[in-house]
Design a protein around this motif. Structure first.
Motif, short mmCIF file in Angstrom:
data_model
loop_
_atom_site.label_atom_id
_atom_site.label_comp_id
_atom_site.label_asym_id
_atom_site.label_seq_id
_atom_site.Cartn_x
_atom_site.Cartn_y
_atom_site.Cartn_z
N SER A 381 0.66 -1.19 0.12
CA SER A 381 0.07 0.15 0.09
C SER A 381 0.72 1.17 -0.21
O SER A 381 2.38 1.08 0.14
N SER A 384 0.50 5.57 4.75
CA SER A 384 -0.79 6.19 5.70
C SER A 384 -0.48 7.28 6.27
O SER A 384 0.87 7.44 6.09
N GLU A 385 -2.07 7.56 7.00
CA GLU A 385 -1.64 9.21 7.53
C GLU A 385 -1.20 8.91 8.44
O GLU A 385 -0.18 10.21 9.18
N GLU A 390 1.81 -0.41 4.18
CA GLU A 390 1.18 -1.96 4.73
C GLU A 390 1.46 -2.86 3.50
O GLU A 390 1.24 -2.89 2.92
#
Length: 492
Positions: A381, A384-385, A390
């Protein structure tokens, strides 16, 4: 790129290492006492249907019953081929207890979990995977050259037309088929169909739980699956295994016969590239980076987490460049560690925070490129924030740590021991409980040397108060066989 396959064969264990420019990339271990079962086909017996889980447990003769989910079950039609059904069938309409069923192992038993099964049967050869119950014709996604993909698909269609066999099974062209000729594909087709005919005869005669087909031993599977144009040498230290590999290569990959070599050196073959040392490092939590940073790898039941630290690396430029350099090095190291340790499932990567979007893209590109060499399927992925990446890596067998290690008997796998101080306070509470329950004048505390030493030294004042409170004399005895957390308070 110069890859070598090193094979160490002993009566009880086979170890195989894939190296790249002398650096370990992957390690495979197969022990006679617990060899893998992925790819093996069994005639199993349904022992329990679980409607709530939409699954069943199947006895295939292993130590634990294997798990078969309804999503991995496809009904077979009158023509012997799988019947595709877009609807989700109820497990109770598909199976019943006591039913005999032909299944294939998709995942080996891992930890306390039994093997994962499927009814989608496949038989692999050097260039093809045969689907005896499915008419599908496909090609590996790892073959990216569009012209080569079209050539191979056309070649396969020609071969199937020439064979003129009533068999309706399908085929998937493997990555290893790149450059394969019509003759090589035809040879694989004939071999796979003969193999399936033998399995089908065993199915017809079967009335009890039994194995119908077992995959090749590790050293032959490796030659079949791992040999690529990049592999310069296959070195094996067993004359018997060398002969088997030579025969296999001569039958299926004759152009690679010159690559197979019998190792006759006095030093163990794994010592040539410090494989044992690399394996030892791969069992630890910390991986040192050349820049001075490090990785901290923690494997749990649910997921694996990898934390990237700068360590003592300060860099010669600004902070952002220092972080980028460390993260880029970490991305390459992470991909290698995933392969060496064979870590699978959900993996969370905590890179050092980067503010520059371009720096984030560079790190993800580097990670993706490094993972391209991985034989296991991976998905990544974006960041992320929370600054985490991930990813998943397909898990079909136990990790290196699970194969070589067992939970620590001292801490039961926690990785930590209670301190002697904590144990002392637990003993104090136990003394109070025992003193209230029994009227003996004396109590005996049995514990490890460290704990007894602390009781008689730092905690001596507390003991005096405890004797006064309970009105009992407390004696101590060192038990050399006790772990730091073990103790007993008994009547004396």
């Amino acid at each position: 790129m110069s890859e070598e396959i090193l094979i160490n064969v002993t009566p009880r264990e086979t170890r195989l290492a894939l190296t790249d420019n002398g650096l370990l990339q992957e390690i495979y271990i197969e022990r006679r006492s617990r060899s893998g079962h992925v790819g093996d086909i069994y005639l199993g017996k349904v022992v329990r249907v679980m409607p709530g889980m939409e699954a069943a447990f199947v006895d295939i003769g292993l130590e634990r019953a294997a798990f078969l989910h309804c999503a991995d079950i496809t009904p077979i039609g009158a023509d012997g081929l799988e019947v595709s059904d877009d609807g989700v069938a109820d497990i109770q309409t598909l199976l019943h207890e006591g039913q005999m069923i032909v299944v294939q192992v998709a995942k080996d038993p891992i930890g306390s979990k039994g093997a994962r099964l499927t009814t989608h049967l496949t038989l692999p050869s050097r260039h093809l995977v045969y689907l005896p119950r499915n008419a599908h014709i496909g090609i590996s996604l790892r073959l990216e050259d569009e012209a080569e993909r079209e050539r191979l698909q056309a070649s396969l269609e020609r071969c199937l037309t020439q064979e003129q066999v009533a068999d309706k099974g399908g085929f998937i062209i493997r990555t290893a088929a790149e450059g394969a000729s019509d003759a090589e594909l035809s040879e694989d087709i004939r071999f796979l169909r003969k193999l399936w005919a033998a399995v089908a005869r065993r199915i017809e005669k079967g009335r009890e739980v039994r194995v119908l087909y077992q995959d090749l031993p590790l050293y032959l599977r490796a030659v079949r699956d791992l040999i690529t144009p990049q592999v310069e040498k296959i070195r094996v230290d067993s004359a018997e295994a060398f002969e088997e590999i030579n025969t296999f290569v001569g039958d299926f990959i004759p152009e690679s016969l010159h690559r197979v070599e019998l190792y006759r050196g006095e030093r163990p073959i794994f010592d040539l590239y410090n494989i044992d040392d690399e394996m030892e490092k791969a069992l630890g939590r910390q991986v040192k980076l050349k820049s001075g940073g490090d990785l901290i790898i923690d494997q749990t039941e649910a997921m694996t987490t990898i934390d990237v630290n700068t360590g003592g690396y300060l860099g010669n430029k600004n902070h952002a460049e220092t972080v980028l350099k460390t993260n880029l090095e970490a991305a390459t190291a992470i991909a290698r560690q995933l392969r060496i340790r064979n870590l699978g499932g959900i993996i969370i990567l905590d890179f050092i925070d980067m503010d520059e979007p371009e720096h984030q893209r560079q790190v993800l590109r580097t990670l993706g490129k490094a993972l391209d060499k991985d034989h296991a399927r991976t998905m990544i992925s974006g960041i992320s924030e929370l600054g985490l990446v991930e990813m998943t890596r397909k898990r079909t067998r136990e990790s290196l740590g699970q194969i070589l290690c067992s939970p620590c008997p001292m801490c039961s796998g926690r990785g930590r021991l209670k301190t002697p101080e904590t144990i002392c306070y637990e003993i104090f509470r136990e003394i109070v409980r025992v003193a209230r329950a029994y009227e003996n004048d004396e109590l005996l505390v049995m514990a490890s040397q460290l704990v007894v030493d602390r009781l008689l030294d730092e905690e001596s004042g507390t003991l005096a108060d405890l004797e006064a409170l309970t009105g009992k004399t407390i004696r101590f005895q060192v038990e050399p066989m006790y772990t730091q957390e073990q103790y007993d308070v008994v009547l004396f």
